[in-house]
Design an enzyme around this catalytic site. Structure first.
Site, short mmCIF file in Angstrom:
data_model
loop_
_atom_site.label_atom_id
_atom_site.label_comp_id
_atom_site.label_asym_id
_atom_site.label_seq_id
_atom_site.Cartn_x
_atom_site.Cartn_y
_atom_site.Cartn_z
N ARG A 192 0.80 -1.22 0.00
CA ARG A 192 0.00 0.00 0.00
C ARG A 192 0.84 1.27 0.00
O ARG A 192 0.60 2.19 -0.79
CB ARG A 192 -0.92 0.05 1.24
CG ARG A 192 -2.21 -0.71 1.09
CD ARG A 192 -2.64 -1.24 2.43
NE ARG A 192 -1.66 -2.21 2.88
CZ ARG A 192 -1.67 -3.49 2.51
NH1 ARG A 192 -2.63 -3.94 1.76
NH2 ARG A 192 -0.72 -4.33 2.90
N THR A 193 1.81 1.33 0.90
CA THR A 193 2.53 2.60 1.06
C THR A 193 3.29 2.95 -0.22
O THR A 193 3.21 4.07 -0.73
CB THR A 193 3.48 2.53 2.27
OG1 THR A 193 2.71 2.16 3.41
CG2 THR A 193 4.14 3.87 2.52
N LYS A 229 26.47 -3.43 -0.93
CA LYS A 229 27.94 -3.33 -0.97
C LYS A 229 28.47 -2.66 0.30
O LYS A 229 29.66 -2.43 0.42
CB LYS A 229 28.37 -2.47 -2.17
CG LYS A 229 27.91 -2.98 -3.51
CD LYS A 229 28.41 -2.01 -4.59
CE LYS A 229 27.82 -2.33 -5.94
NZ LYS A 229 28.06 -1.24 -6.91
N HIS A 240 5.08 6.17 11.45
CA HIS A 240 4.58 6.06 10.07
C HIS A 240 3.58 7.22 9.91
O HIS A 240 2.36 7.02 9.89
CB HIS A 240 3.90 4.70 9.90
CG HIS A 240 3.68 4.28 8.47
ND1 HIS A 240 3.78 5.15 7.39
CD2 HIS A 240 3.36 3.07 7.94
CE1 HIS A 240 3.51 4.48 6.28
NE2 HIS A 240 3.27 3.22 6.58
N ARG A 243 11.50 3.95 3.42
CA ARG A 243 11.09 2.96 4.44
C ARG A 243 12.33 2.17 4.84
O ARG A 243 13.11 1.73 3.98
CB ARG A 243 10.04 2.00 3.92
CG ARG A 243 9.80 0.86 4.90
CD ARG A 243 8.58 0.07 4.60
NE ARG A 243 7.38 0.83 4.89
CZ ARG A 243 6.15 0.31 4.83
NH1 ARG A 243 5.99 -0.95 4.51
NH2 ARG A 243 5.10 1.05 5.10
N1 ASP Z 1 1.47 -1.58 6.72
C1 ASP Z 1 1.67 -1.15 8.07
C2 ASP Z 1 3.10 -0.73 8.31
O1 ASP Z 1 3.88 -0.68 7.38
C3 ASP Z 1 1.18 -2.13 9.08
C4 ASP Z 1 1.80 -3.50 9.07
O2 ASP Z 1 2.77 -3.75 8.35
O3 ASP Z 1 1.29 -4.34 9.81
O4 ASP Z 1 3.45 -0.43 9.42
#
Ligand code: ASP
Length: 317
Positions: free
Chosen positions: A64-65, A94, A143, A115
């Site tokens: 999703r993100t 590396k 987040h 991320r």
């Molecule tokens: N998608 C959310 C996160 O990246 C929740 C999860 O992974 O459970 O934190």
């Protein structure tokens, strides 16, 4: 995009790393901007970010993100460069440091969405980034854009962000989405947070301390069914296997607090069920057809909220 689309006027944080980068006026203007984005449809005609490039750099898995950030940038007329397994598919393999990678990528792109599995990684990266950087999840840290889209969803579904009874359940220790959301909800008056988790997965003291300072009401509860009976919003989370040292430790807590048909009978008719997703077995699939199940609508809202965040960061510099 119509002339009516106005960038938030609050002083921009150059980076969006944690909820502390978002004061209430800024949250409100980002939610209003997201709503404008949604109203105007997915491809604003004026393509306001044409000519800009966003780099999405993901050292941890995401569906999703990453897709919603990338789709948001494309829908605003911008372009995207990305690495989806940065730990193995970039020079990190590396031995290059995160800081060096960000310095370099910031020379090619106008915005970075990062991320990373380590708490604090986004803050370290933001310190050296020459361009605006968004934390898309730093381990069990924060987040912030998920918290914004959660607020957007609550406002849309419940009609307000204050005087709500919110039950947060599951992994509140490693669950960065619940940690960030609790802090943003505490900015609004009259909210009551009920926290349901096993002792091993209690919400961390760092967030509790910040919550106490705001005066928001917090209560720990063991029984999800009892908590659900008085909820306006039930925010369920996944027990995060990847954060446990061993499978045995994970197995001891994995099946607590399921949302199923019996639980839904306890939940008030006006309430909603949210989840940042992915869901494993903590929400039974039979719940999906209940109109109170808001989690797929919530995921879709991520597009509009991330369009707003990218627009704000790109225009604020
Ligand atoms: N998608 C959310 C996160 O990246 C929740 C999860 O992974 O459970 O934190």
């Amino acid at each position: 995009m119509s002339d009516s689309l106005v960038a938030p006027t609050a002083a921009p944080a150059r980076h969006l790393v944690s909820p502390s980068d978002l004061d209430l006026p800024l949250v409100e203007s980002l939610l209003a901007l997201a709503s404008d984005m949604e109203r105007q449809g997915q491809s604003p005609a004026q393509a306001p970010l044409r000519g800009r490039i966003m780099a999405s750099v993901f050292y941890e898995p995401s569906t999703r993100t990453r897709f919603s950030f990338e789709a948001a940038m494309l829908r605003l007329g911008g372009q995207v460069i990305s690495v989806e397994s940065a730990a193995t598919g970039s020079s990190a393999a590396k031995g290059e440091s995160l800081e060096d990678a960000v310095r370099i990528i910031g020379g090619y792109a106008d915005l970075i969405v990062l991320r990373h599995p380590e708490i604090g990684a986004a803050e370290r990266a933001a310190r050296v980034s020459p361009v605006p950087l968004v934390n898309a999840g730093d381990g069990a840290g924060h987040h912030p854009t998920q918290a914004l889209l959660d607020l957007y969803t609550i406002k849309k579904e419940c009609g307000r962000l204050d005087h709500l009874r919110i039950v947060m359940s599951g992994d509140l220790k490693f669950g960065r989405t619940a940690r960030s959301l609790a802090l943003l909800l505490a900015r609004y008056p009259g909210n009551q947070l009920t926290l349901v988790s096993p002792d091993e997965l209690r919400l961390g003291e760092d967030v509790r301390h910040q919550l106490h300072r705001t005066g928001v009401s917090i209560r720990d509860e063991r029984d999800l069914s009892a908590a659900a009976a008085g909820a306006d919003v039930l925010y369920q989370t996944r027990i995060q296997r990847e954060r446990f040292a061993s499978v045995t430790e994970y197995d001891q807590v994995r099946s607590v607090s399921r949302v199923d048909a019996a639980l839904m009978r306890r939940l008030p008719e006006h309430a909603i069920v949210m989840h940042p997703l992915p869901r494993l077995d903590e929400i039974d699939e039979s719940v999906d057809s209940d109109p109170r199940a808001a989690y797929f609508r919530q995921a879709r809202n991520g597009l509009f909220v991330r369009m707003a965040v990218l627009y704000w960061l790109a225009m604020g510099t």
